[in-house]
Scaffold this active site. Structure first.
Site, PDB file in Angstrom:
ATOM      1  N   ARG A  64       0.817  -1.215   0.000  1.00 12.45           N
ATOM      2  CA  ARG A  64       0.000   0.000   0.000  1.00 12.45           C
ATOM      3  C   ARG A  64       0.850   1.264   0.000  1.00 12.45           C
ATOM      4  NH1 ARG A  64      -3.212  -3.795   3.169  1.00 12.45           N
ATOM      5  NH2 ARG A  64      -1.798  -3.312   4.861  1.00 12.45           N
ATOM      6  N   GLU A 101       4.707  -9.243  14.270  1.00 12.57           N
ATOM      7  CA  GLU A 101       4.083  -9.609  15.541  1.00 12.57           C
ATOM      8  C   GLU A 101       4.565 -10.997  15.996  1.00 12.57           C
ATOM      9  OE1 GLU A 101      -0.078  -9.087  15.293  1.00 12.57           O
ATOM     10  OE2 GLU A 101      -0.377  -9.427  17.437  1.00 12.57           O
TER      11      GLU A 101
HETATM   12  P1  AMP Z   1       3.943  -2.607  12.104  1.00 12.70           P
HETATM   13  O1  AMP Z   1       5.214  -3.173  11.540  1.00 12.70           O
HETATM   14  O2  AMP Z   1       3.470  -3.357  13.321  1.00 12.70           O
HETATM   15  O3  AMP Z   1       4.051  -1.120  12.345  1.00 12.70           O
HETATM   16  O4  AMP Z   1       2.795  -2.870  11.035  1.00 12.70           O
HETATM   17  C1  AMP Z   1       2.678  -2.015   9.934  1.00 12.70           C
HETATM   18  C2  AMP Z   1       2.400  -2.764   8.662  1.00 12.70           C
HETATM   19  O5  AMP Z   1       1.396  -3.757   8.830  1.00 12.70           O
HETATM   20  C3  AMP Z   1       1.887  -1.797   7.614  1.00 12.70           C
HETATM   21  O6  AMP Z   1       2.458  -2.146   6.360  1.00 12.70           O
HETATM   22  C4  AMP Z   1       0.379  -1.970   7.645  1.00 12.70           C
HETATM   23  O7  AMP Z   1      -0.146  -1.905   6.350  1.00 12.70           O
HETATM   24  C5  AMP Z   1       0.153  -3.354   8.278  1.00 12.70           C
HETATM   25  N1  AMP Z   1      -0.811  -3.301   9.407  1.00 12.70           N
HETATM   26  C6  AMP Z   1      -0.536  -3.514  10.727  1.00 12.70           C
HETATM   27  N2  AMP Z   1      -1.626  -3.425  11.489  1.00 12.70           N
HETATM   28  C7  AMP Z   1      -2.658  -3.122  10.654  1.00 12.70           C
HETATM   29  C8  AMP Z   1      -4.076  -2.874  10.840  1.00 12.70           C
HETATM   30  N3  AMP Z   1      -4.646  -2.912  12.047  1.00 12.70           N
HETATM   31  N4  AMP Z   1      -4.799  -2.573   9.742  1.00 12.70           N
HETATM   32  C9  AMP Z   1      -4.235  -2.528   8.509  1.00 12.70           C
HETATM   33  N5  AMP Z   1      -2.927  -2.746   8.268  1.00 12.70           N
HETATM   34  C10 AMP Z   1      -2.130  -3.056   9.319  1.00 12.70           C
END
Ligand code: AMP
Length: 181
Positions: A64, A101
């Site tokens: 995205r 995660e």
């Molecule tokens: P993070 O590495 O935990 O900051 O996760 C960010 C990445 O995961 C981004 O590329 C987001 O598109 C996707 N992502 C994580 N959580 C969500 C959520 N609740 N809704 C949509 N996309 C998410």
């Protein structure tokens, strides 16, 4: 009456509970991208702080981040660099492991995508734990980029990603925040 930015974004982002796993509220921006006014507004607001600033490259995180980053690069008259999951880029790459995660993954960019000292903006749709963006910051730092800022439409502040990037000295810009995961 002019609709506020928050109203425009809130009404155009779709939330899907329990996707892809129970307990996750998935913030789906495909509905925002499909709404001409909301898409334009989001891109304009993300670009605004940097209008008139010299930016050499915008780098977007798969997938995205490519859509938003491409539009932002166009507006800033900057080049665009894709950061992709490992194995997708055809030429020589630099690679970094980043935490998800559960477990780790790897992302990479082309070795010749930017020159040391170039001014770069990092773009993705959403920052949660910040693991993905932190990996991208590590890659860009390794390449000698001067990171101007990291920009996201959505912040999930309770997951601490923004704070993680700021602790690395990266300016963070987000347009809207949601509580929880
Ligand atoms: P993070 O590495 O935990 O900051 O996760 C960010 C990445 O995961 C981004 O590329 C987001 O598109 C996707 N992502 C994580 N959580 C969500 C959520 N609740 N809704 C949509 N996309 C998410």
């Amino acid at each position: 009456m002019k609709t506020s930015l928050a109203e425009t974004l809130l009404s155009s982002i779709r939330t899907i509970p329990d996707y892809p796993k129970p307990g996750i509220m998935f913030r789906d921006i495909t509905t925002l991208l499909g709404d001409a006014r909301a898409f334009r507004r989001a891109v304009d607001e993300l670009v605004h702080p940097y209008a008139g600033t010299k930016v050499d490259k915008v780098t977007g995180i798969e997938a995205r981040g490519f859509i938003l980053g491409g539009a932002i690069a166009h507006q800033l008259s900057a080049g665009f660099i894709p950061i992709r999951k490992k194995g997708k880029l055809p030429h020589d790459t630099v690679r970094v492991a980043y935490s998800l995660e559960y477990g780790i993954d790897e992302m990479e960019m082309h070795k010749d995508a930017l020159r040391p000292g170039e001014k770069v903006i990092l773009v993705d749709d959403l920052i949660a734990t910040g693991g993905t963006a932190e990996g991208a910051v590590k890659l860009l730092t390794q390449m000698g980029a001067d990171i101007v800022a990291a920009c996201f439409v959505i912040d999930l502040p309770e997951l601490g990603g923004r704070a993680k990037l700021e602790a690395l000295g990266v300016e963070v810009n987000t347009l809207i925040a949601f509580e929880g995961h």
